[in-house]
Design a protein around this motif. Sequence first.
Motif, short mmCIF file in Angstrom:
data_model
loop_
_atom_site.label_atom_id
_atom_site.label_comp_id
_atom_site.label_asym_id
_atom_site.label_seq_id
_atom_site.Cartn_x
_atom_site.Cartn_y
_atom_site.Cartn_z
N ASP A 133 54.89 64.99 166.02
CA ASP A 133 55.02 64.60 164.61
C ASP A 133 54.30 65.61 163.73
OD1 ASP A 133 55.37 63.30 162.24
OD2 ASP A 133 53.95 61.67 162.68
N TRP A 156 45.63 73.95 170.44
CA TRP A 156 46.66 74.54 171.32
C TRP A 156 47.21 75.83 170.74
CZ3 TRP A 156 44.61 71.15 174.03
CH2 TRP A 156 44.69 69.79 173.79
N ILE A 200 40.22 76.98 175.03
CA ILE A 200 40.35 75.76 175.83
C ILE A 200 40.83 76.15 177.22
CG2 ILE A 200 41.50 73.52 176.03
CD1 ILE A 200 42.06 73.69 173.00
N GLU A 201 40.06 75.77 178.21
CA GLU A 201 40.45 76.09 179.57
C GLU A 201 41.56 75.14 180.02
OE1 GLU A 201 38.57 76.14 183.98
OE2 GLU A 201 37.13 76.23 182.34
N VAL A 202 42.61 75.70 180.63
CA VAL A 202 43.68 74.85 181.14
C VAL A 202 43.49 74.59 182.62
CG1 VAL A 202 45.38 75.51 179.41
CG2 VAL A 202 45.22 76.81 181.54
N MET A 203 44.33 73.73 183.19
CA MET A 203 44.13 73.32 184.58
C MET A 203 44.33 74.48 185.56
SD MET A 203 47.40 70.87 184.98
CE MET A 203 48.53 71.21 186.30
N PRO A 349 54.27 72.24 184.26
CA PRO A 349 54.31 71.06 183.39
C PRO A 349 54.37 71.38 181.91
CG PRO A 349 52.68 70.75 185.13
CD PRO A 349 53.14 72.19 185.21
N LEU A 353 56.98 71.00 177.34
CA LEU A 353 56.15 70.51 176.23
C LEU A 353 56.09 71.50 175.07
CD1 LEU A 353 53.05 69.27 178.29
CD2 LEU A 353 54.75 67.81 177.18
N ARG B 236 48.21 56.72 172.29
CA ARG B 236 48.62 57.89 171.53
C ARG B 236 49.65 57.52 170.47
NH1 ARG B 236 47.45 62.96 169.69
NH2 ARG B 236 49.27 64.33 169.67
N GLN B 238 52.25 58.80 167.48
CA GLN B 238 53.00 59.84 166.78
C GLN B 238 54.06 59.12 165.95
OE1 GLN B 238 52.63 63.79 167.17
NE2 GLN B 238 50.83 62.47 167.09
N HIS B 303 52.42 64.61 183.11
CA HIS B 303 52.16 65.66 182.13
C HIS B 303 53.04 65.53 180.90
CE1 HIS B 303 49.03 68.01 183.94
NE2 HIS B 303 49.61 67.90 185.11
N GLN B 304 54.26 65.10 181.09
CA GLN B 304 55.16 64.96 179.95
C GLN B 304 54.62 63.91 178.97
OE1 GLN B 304 57.49 67.19 179.82
NE2 GLN B 304 58.26 66.54 177.82
N GLY B 307 51.40 65.24 177.11
CA GLY B 307 51.51 66.38 176.21
C GLY B 307 50.47 67.43 176.54
N ALA B 308 50.13 68.25 175.54
CA ALA B 308 49.28 69.40 175.77
C ALA B 308 47.90 69.03 176.32
CB ALA B 308 49.13 70.21 174.49
N ILE B 309 47.36 67.91 175.89
CA ILE B 309 46.00 67.57 176.30
C ILE B 309 45.88 67.39 177.81
CG2 ILE B 309 46.05 65.02 176.10
CD1 ILE B 309 43.30 65.65 174.45
N MET B 311 47.20 69.19 179.97
CA MET B 311 47.15 70.50 180.63
C MET B 311 45.74 71.08 180.66
SD MET B 311 50.28 71.25 181.49
CE MET B 311 50.00 72.96 181.99
N THR B 312 44.81 70.43 179.98
CA THR B 312 43.47 71.04 179.87
C THR B 312 42.59 70.68 181.05
OG1 THR B 312 42.58 69.14 178.65
CG2 THR B 312 43.60 70.88 177.36
N ALA B 313 41.63 71.56 181.31
CA ALA B 313 40.69 71.34 182.41
C ALA B 313 39.79 70.15 182.13
CB ALA B 313 39.86 72.60 182.64
N GLU B 314 39.55 69.87 180.85
CA GLU B 314 38.65 68.77 180.49
C GLU B 314 39.24 67.40 180.81
OE1 GLU B 314 37.12 69.38 176.28
OE2 GLU B 314 37.99 71.31 176.82
N HIS B 318 44.60 66.44 185.58
CA HIS B 318 44.88 67.51 186.55
C HIS B 318 44.16 67.30 187.87
CE1 HIS B 318 41.12 69.93 186.51
NE2 HIS B 318 40.96 69.32 185.35
N THR B 321 47.07 65.47 189.47
CA THR B 321 48.34 66.19 189.66
C THR B 321 48.17 67.39 190.59
OG1 THR B 321 47.94 67.29 187.54
CG2 THR B 321 49.44 65.43 187.52
N ARG B 322 47.03 68.06 190.50
CA ARG B 322 46.84 69.21 191.39
C ARG B 322 46.64 68.76 192.83
NH1 ARG B 322 42.02 72.03 189.01
NH2 ARG B 322 42.33 73.56 190.63
#
Lengths: 371, 370
Positions: A133, A156, A200-203, A349, A353, B236, B238, B303-304, B307-309, B311-314, B318, B321-322
């Motif tokens: 959105d 992002w 931001i670190e990704v997986m 993944p 997105l 979430r 939107q 993951h779908q 969303g983007a969050i 994908m983060t290491a924090e 993951h 999923t990993r």
Amino acid sequence: MTAAPVGTAIRAAVREFLRGERGRGSFSASVDSWVLGHSPSFSRALGERGWLGMTWPKRHGGRESSAYERFVVIEELLAAGAPVAAHWIADRQTGPLLLRYGTEEQRQRFLPSIARGELFISAGMSEPDSGSDLASVRTRADPVDGGWKVTGRKVWSSHAHRSHYMLALVRTSPRQEDRHVGLSQVFIDLQAPGVDVRPIEVMAGEAHFAEVTLDSVHVPASMVVGEVGNGWRQVTSELAYERSGPERYLSTFVLFAELVRLESLDDRAVTEIGSVAARLWGLRALSVRVQELIEQGRAPDVEAALVKDLGSRLEGEIVEVARRATVDRTQGVNPHLRRLLEVAQLSAPSFTLRGGTVEILRGIIARRLGK
Amino acid sequence: MEDQDSLRSAFSAVITKQIDDARQEATESGWSQGLWRCFEEEGFTVVAVPETAGGSGGTLVDLATMLKVAGYHAAPAPLAEPNVAAWALAGAGCDVIPGPLAVVPDAANHPVKLSEVAGEWRAAGSLSAVPWAGCSDSIVVLAGDAVTPKEHPASGPLLGVVARAECELTPGVNLAGEPCEDVRLPPDGVEMMTVPNGSQAHPAAVQALSVLTSALLMTGSLRRVLDLSVLYARQREQFGRPIDRFQAVQQHLAHLAGGVEQAEAIVDTAVVEFGAELRGEMSVLAAKTCAAEVAQVAISVGHQIHGAIGMTAEHELHHHTRRLMAWRDVYGSEIRSGRELGRLITQMGPDALWELLTGPSSLLVSDGQV
Ligand SMILES: Cc1cc2nc3c(=O)[nH]c(=O)nc-3n(C[C@H](O)[C@H](O)[C@H](O)COP(=O)(O)OP(=O)(O)OC[C@H]3O[C@@H](n4cnc5c(N)ncnc54)[C@H](O)[C@@H]3O)c2cc1C
């Protein structure tokens, strides 16, 4: 197609260049190289050859090449897994946007350096509470003497920590009945006081995107792109550039090519490879058609969304096909292929997105069908 | 049933208490020694081993419950392999060995050579991608007649134990970043003892149990991905509403939920069948095939939705999923298990197939549910 002979020459030149670069060890092929392969020196090398800002006017540092020629150059770079991430956003969307909406001063200021591969720009659309959105963005720009004071948070933003500017979508007047009114696009100098960029670190372990916090950042009036308040229409056209290219189905092509090279593939793998190749072929043909429509000055939004929807799912499927073909083999799978597969699995993944989720794209497609 | 419930909540509490520290430790070294020590002190690493052999005297059903819990929390320490190794050792009549254990269920899947010198079998060569090898003290290796020379096969299955310190390891990690190394055995080989025929320390049985553990870990993790996704979709917002109000999101959640339930059902069936020595092997193959296929759904849907969050290491996602990516590959993927199951079924024919689906385990499941 009349463009074909032109394309042939430039294709050969790009291949020759890539052979040379590979020979010099200037890069090793990577999946998702338009996101993961950040190399300013490689970008400069492309700039020197005139392969950035190719379609732009000569007086703005471009070559006035056709859209098809540019398509040929970028598909060759992507298929080789070349590190093109540093300049990708600027060349793909910011430049064209400036040509359409920017002032002459902005064009002079940004375009030639982008085309030389020296100026990198990140895209600042998403926010913590605004993903799909987009019109709900809350980053605010308030008028001040000589410009705007911008406060908010962008997330992002790919390579913001390695870029010079971010083109941000901000709210310049309070939210009204129609949420699309009152948005504007402004260039944020990422070195300016009040700007904080946190990678931001990704997986997968990398940090290829960043959070950008803006605390009363002064933005000169000259850094507003287009008309104040016209941001929604502009960002929509920016997204069309963002969605229509071959990177939306070629992110894992290097993996696919490496898989095809493998010896003694079993029947199942061979069948799946055939199926993927057929669809990839069809998708590329469709993508070329989209380029032709753009060349004719049309806006093939639906076709672009279709290419991205089909493409981003297909590039993910390639990862699964490669996995299935190699997972139980203890021998004959080289470490390079294993490494490509690993990175691809961890990146996959995000394919459906980034640049608009498949759910949103399909909504766009379905609403326009039959109209 | 009640026992399993209390075991589940007790073990869950143990992990929950330590998970933050354990994840922190694992970020640095790939695994948590602290969590491992706790597992070992509490006897969680020798669950299905009789007390007389130095184990905890539990059952395979207990072990199954614990593996699901470990999967649910993505516990960053070895649990499956030490338990499988201890189970195999006990089956061979050996006492439990302390320290993290890794296990190679069947040397036939590795470039290993078996040879006999003066009546004694020795294994030499390499083991590829051994889970947790790098943090183990010892590795338990099993071999069957597939690897001994045809002219004079061993009189039964073989089992050997090699200290990690005597091997040469090539560093490696799986997709979850957990230790998973190639192992070169000592040049003069590893002594292999002959195990009585019919013992559970048979490569086929240890392989089946290993496959089952990977399915159990996945089952726990699948449940967690579903829980996380449902929760996130509810929170979430939107376009002015929670995203779980959108049909596209609902379709994803329903798709995943169906897969998770189905995987749990067949994995539970396999636990019962394996424990009761019914058609253990076939149900284990079915369990692995289902769980690994649903893993792909969970990876993509999880993951779908996020969303983007996500994908983060924090973000927590993951960690699951990993691991799903790693567990679906280990001890043979769903491609291999599916093919093996298909082969067995086509050999058996349609009547036996129907017998298989409707056989005794369908009665056992309700009271043996894990
Ligand atoms: C690798 C990567 C790079 C990126 N780079 C950039 C960048 O450079 N600049 C930038 O601005 N952004 C960037 N993004 C952000 C990207 O644009 C967003 O991830 C995307 O728009 C989705 O937003 P979200 O992640 O907040 O998910 P959400 O919008 O929260 O969506 C969550 C889920 O809900 C679904 N959903 C939401 N609304 C609806 C609806 N109406 N109907 C059906 N389903 C719905 C979505 O499809 C998705 O499945 C990047 C993302 C990734 C993964």
